[in-house]
Design an enzyme around this catalytic site. Sequence first.
Site, PDB file in Angstrom:
ATOM      1  CG  ASN A 215      -8.088   3.166   2.387  1.00  0.00           C
ATOM      2  OD1 ASN A 215      -7.550   2.448   3.217  1.00  0.00           O
ATOM      3  ND2 ASN A 215      -8.707   4.297   2.712  1.00  0.00           N
ATOM      4  NE  ARG A 216      -4.506  -3.673  -1.522  1.00  0.00           N
ATOM      5  CZ  ARG A 216      -3.369  -3.940  -2.134  1.00  0.00           C
ATOM      6  NH1 ARG A 216      -3.004  -3.218  -3.177  1.00  0.00           N
ATOM      7  NH2 ARG A 216      -2.599  -4.915  -1.716  1.00  0.00           N
TER       8      ARG A 216
END
Length: 408
Positions: free
Chosen positions: A214-215
Amino acid sequence: MNLAGRRIVLGVTGGIAAYKAIEVCRRLVDAGAHVAPIMTEGAKRFVGETTFSALASEPVQTSLWDEDSPIPHTRLGQGADVIVVAPATARLLSAYASGYSDDLLTATLIATRAPVIVCPAMHTEMWEHPSVQANLETLRSRGVIIVPPAEGRLAGGDVGTGRLADPSDIVAAIERALLVVDGERPDRDLVGLNVLVTAGGTREAIDPVRVITNRSSGKQGYAIAAEAAARGANVTLVTTVDRQAPSGATVIDVVSAADMEAAVMPLSQSQDIIVMAAAVADFRPVVVADRKLKKDEFGADGPARILLEPTHDFLVDLGARKPTGQVLVGFAAETDNVLENARGKLARKNLDLIVANDVGAPGAGFEHDTNEVVLVSATGMDHNVALTDKRSIARHVIDAIVSIRAVH
Ligand code: CTP
């Protein structure tokens, strides 16, 4: 006691025990302290400047006159959390007691408001001389801490009182002095507390090359770890990213949600505060291929399918096993219904506080240096923190934790 990040000036004067100051320096640096060494001309005859420069946090200084700045003594004196002189010769005690500041060390000693510790070492006859004892009395009356010499073998084979105190006793005196300083400084409100912070997004393997992640950049978690360390906590940082950790923190590198759980759970019972800032993956591939999957065996006749299964939400376990007095903090990165979702997570996971952020808001959340959050606490109080840098957010989070601890 946590010496991480503490600024210590180590003065070394010209006695045979100067070599033991090397051990003091090494222990302080190992404990995460920032050590600035000062050697007198006499000290240089006993040990090499290079030794101290190599071991300490900054190059050794020996003169009032060789720094670019004409006032090195005020920089050192004002910036110190504590100053320790080991060994302290009879000359140093005399100069310090009378305020005679003809070299960098004596000038620094009278240019500081930090606690000063002197560790005398000399021959028994000198130690017992009334002038030395009178100087010590003067210094003691001004609040200088004296670590007295021990008895034992002295230079030249003599035996008696005058040996420099053991390095562990000197380090212990430094720790005690800092505790007193901390008691007078409200910004060191986490001294002695164990704080565990998780940071970054977990990576769940598809095969040896590919991952699902994920970011999350880990910046907010690191900022919280740095704030906790600056306020005196013993910090453990369980992280998936490689960033500059606060000095003195114990860093545990992990990759997947399962790794993070394995690192966090055994430590959880001994923590006073746990902040789960990591973005733990909610799903992972059911099967991890042991070799790189080729295009044509994976989605060859249409869209590729990777079967996912939920990861274990170990924040739920932390909530269920929370020891009395522990403050457990979660994060909720949301794109909609931020507050409602955050409150749901707070209750479901038995948290004391949840840091909710709308990751869709401009300048907030993943990868940014700034953030905007709502601190939702179990007591029902919501606190909005407007867009600001992540270290300031960290300060608000720690302040909220300190308030929760006060009513626990
Ligand atoms: N968390 C965790 N283990 C997981 C997933 C999340 O410990 N497997 C923790 C995160 O570190 C975070 C909190 O739980 O502090 C909230 O994570 P989030 O993924 O937002 O919550 P979920 O309960 O999984 O809800 P949803 O994904 O439905 O929003």
